[in-house]
Design a protein around this motif. Structure first.
Motif, mmCIF file in Angstrom:
data_model
loop_
_atom_site.group_PDB
_atom_site.id
_atom_site.type_symbol
_atom_site.label_atom_id
_atom_site.label_comp_id
_atom_site.label_asym_id
_atom_site.label_seq_id
_atom_site.Cartn_x
_atom_site.Cartn_y
_atom_site.Cartn_z
ATOM 1 N N LYS A 240 0.795 16.185 1.743
ATOM 2 C CA LYS A 240 1.414 16.493 0.457
ATOM 3 C C LYS A 240 2.831 17.007 0.679
ATOM 4 C CE LYS A 240 -0.219 18.519 -3.755
ATOM 5 N NZ LYS A 240 -1.155 19.439 -4.361
ATOM 6 N N ASN A 241 3.766 16.502 -0.104
ATOM 7 C CA ASN A 241 5.147 16.949 -0.040
ATOM 8 C C ASN A 241 5.331 18.050 -1.093
ATOM 9 O OD1 ASN A 241 7.901 17.289 -0.002
ATOM 10 N ND2 ASN A 241 8.362 15.109 -0.086
ATOM 11 N N PHE A 242 5.685 19.235 -0.642
ATOM 12 C CA PHE A 242 5.816 20.359 -1.571
ATOM 13 C C PHE A 242 7.223 20.492 -2.128
ATOM 14 C CE2 PHE A 242 2.048 21.448 0.861
ATOM 15 C CZ PHE A 242 1.176 21.782 -0.165
ATOM 16 N N LYS A 243 8.177 19.719 -1.636
ATOM 17 C CA LYS A 243 9.546 19.783 -2.156
ATOM 18 C C LYS A 243 9.784 18.774 -3.270
ATOM 19 C CE LYS A 243 11.192 20.994 2.391
ATOM 20 N NZ LYS A 243 11.893 20.484 3.548
ATOM 21 N N PHE A 244 9.119 17.636 -3.210
ATOM 22 C CA PHE A 244 9.389 16.556 -4.165
ATOM 23 C C PHE A 244 9.117 16.940 -5.624
ATOM 24 C CE2 PHE A 244 8.415 12.384 -6.142
ATOM 25 C CZ PHE A 244 9.681 11.862 -6.040
ATOM 26 N N SER B 261 3.033 20.816 -11.786
ATOM 27 C CA SER B 261 3.449 19.605 -11.088
ATOM 28 C C SER B 261 2.723 19.431 -9.757
ATOM 29 C CB SER B 261 4.956 19.627 -10.830
ATOM 30 O OG SER B 261 5.653 19.637 -12.050
ATOM 31 N N TYR B 262 2.034 20.471 -9.300
ATOM 32 C CA TYR B 262 1.306 20.422 -8.032
ATOM 33 C C TYR B 262 -0.202 20.249 -8.220
ATOM 34 C CZ TYR B 262 5.561 22.149 -5.850
ATOM 35 O OH TYR B 262 6.838 22.279 -5.410
ATOM 36 N N VAL B 263 -0.692 20.343 -9.447
ATOM 37 C CA VAL B 263 -2.131 20.296 -9.710
ATOM 38 C C VAL B 263 -2.558 18.849 -9.936
ATOM 39 C CG1 VAL B 263 -3.950 21.108 -11.247
ATOM 40 C CG2 VAL B 263 -2.014 22.587 -10.725
ATOM 41 N N PRO B 264 -3.623 18.408 -9.255
ATOM 42 C CA PRO B 264 -4.068 17.020 -9.435
ATOM 43 C C PRO B 264 -4.427 16.711 -10.893
ATOM 44 C CG PRO B 264 -5.190 18.039 -7.584
ATOM 45 C CD PRO B 264 -4.413 19.111 -8.265
ATOM 46 N N ILE B 265 -4.132 15.528 -11.319
ATOM 47 C CA ILE B 265 -4.377 14.973 -12.654
ATOM 48 C C ILE B 265 -3.562 15.706 -13.728
ATOM 49 C CG2 ILE B 265 -6.095 14.321 -14.388
ATOM 50 C CD1 ILE B 265 -7.006 12.921 -12.025
ATOM 51 N N ILE B 266 -3.549 17.021 -13.711
ATOM 52 C CA ILE B 266 -2.830 17.789 -14.731
ATOM 53 C C ILE B 266 -1.317 17.616 -14.566
ATOM 54 C CG2 ILE B 266 -2.466 20.127 -15.640
ATOM 55 C CD1 ILE B 266 -5.306 20.758 -14.783
ATOM 56 N N ILE C 185 1.346 11.042 -8.125
ATOM 57 C CA ILE C 185 0.619 10.570 -6.946
ATOM 58 C C ILE C 185 0.621 11.637 -5.859
ATOM 59 C CG2 ILE C 185 0.716 8.914 -5.042
ATOM 60 C CD1 ILE C 185 1.655 6.852 -7.086
ATOM 61 N N ASN C 186 1.756 12.298 -5.664
ATOM 62 C CA ASN C 186 1.854 13.346 -4.650
ATOM 63 C C ASN C 186 0.873 14.478 -4.929
ATOM 64 O OD1 ASN C 186 3.162 14.638 -2.359
ATOM 65 N ND2 ASN C 186 4.069 16.018 -3.870
ATOM 66 N N ALA C 187 0.633 14.779 -6.177
ATOM 67 C CA ALA C 187 -0.299 15.850 -6.524
ATOM 68 C C ALA C 187 -1.745 15.388 -6.460
ATOM 69 C CB ALA C 187 0.015 16.380 -7.920
ATOM 70 N N THR C 188 -2.010 14.138 -6.789
ATOM 71 C CA THR C 188 -3.377 13.673 -6.965
ATOM 72 C C THR C 188 -3.983 13.025 -5.722
ATOM 73 O OG1 THR C 188 -2.827 13.298 -9.279
ATOM 74 C CG2 THR C 188 -4.846 12.304 -8.488
ATOM 75 N N LEU C 189 -3.185 12.391 -4.889
ATOM 76 C CA LEU C 189 -3.727 11.635 -3.763
ATOM 77 C C LEU C 189 -4.513 12.476 -2.753
ATOM 78 C CD1 LEU C 189 -3.917 8.749 -2.828
ATOM 79 C CD2 LEU C 189 -1.859 9.102 -1.485
ATOM 80 N N PRO C 190 -4.047 13.674 -2.349
ATOM 81 C CA PRO C 190 -4.872 14.466 -1.425
ATOM 82 C C PRO C 190 -6.230 14.841 -2.030
ATOM 83 C CG PRO C 190 -2.647 15.302 -1.441
ATOM 84 C CD PRO C 190 -2.736 14.289 -2.537
ATOM 85 N N TRP C 191 -6.260 15.124 -3.312
ATOM 86 C CA TRP C 191 -7.514 15.451 -3.987
ATOM 87 C C TRP C 191 -8.449 14.249 -3.987
ATOM 88 C CZ3 TRP C 191 -9.060 13.512 -8.900
ATOM 89 C CH2 TRP C 191 -10.210 14.103 -9.408
ATOM 90 N N LEU C 192 -7.900 13.066 -4.257
ATOM 91 C CA LEU C 192 -8.725 11.856 -4.240
ATOM 92 C C LEU C 192 -9.247 11.550 -2.842
ATOM 93 C CD1 LEU C 192 -6.812 9.439 -6.625
ATOM 94 C CD2 LEU C 192 -9.058 10.450 -6.967
#
Length: 139
Positions: free
Chosen positions: A16-20, A63-68, A117-124
């Protein structure tokens, strides 16, 4: 006697990229203006500043929470499109102006889709983790 061979999956994990997602700081600041203007007469200036600060932090954190992350993404598309369309309004040729505005909208939608995608992909990846394959070999 049978042997069992465990084959691990060879897929790499998404980092996950935390700067983007911080690209949403600009729309968060701009969205704070109408929030302050609406709340200032109701709860006073100091209270409005507190609510605006909380709104800003929540907007960025979502912006960091998956789906939300879709909610601030849509709000950011609206705000960034309006901001970048303003200079395009000074183009005299209508066809060129519409093409430029379409390109601007497409780029902004793709950027915010990348934030989602950056927020959701690690969760998926965690949710749909594949189990290792086990083979039975007879000797």
């Amino acid at each position: 006697m049978a042997r069992y061979i465990v084959e691990e999956t060879k897929t790499s994990k998404y980092d996950k990229n935390f700067k983007f997602p911080l690209i949403n700081i600009i729309p968060a600041i701009v969205w704070c203006i109408p929030v302050h203007q609406k709340l200032s007469p109701i709860i006073g200036t100091a209270g409005a500043y507190g609510v605006v600060a909380a709104f800003f932090v929540v907007y960025i954190l979502l912006s960091y929470v998956p789906i939300i992350a879709l909610a601030p993404g849509v709000a950011s598309v609206i705000m960034l499109t309006g901001m970048f369309w303003a200079p395009a309004d000074h183009i005299g040729n209508n066809i060129v102006r519409f093409i430029i505005k379409g390109i601007i909208l497409l780029i902004i939608v793709l950027i915010e889709f990348c934030v989602l995608i950056n927020a959701t992909l690690p969760w998926l990846e965690r949710k749909t983790a594949t189990t290792p394959r086990i083979k039975k070999v007879e000797d």
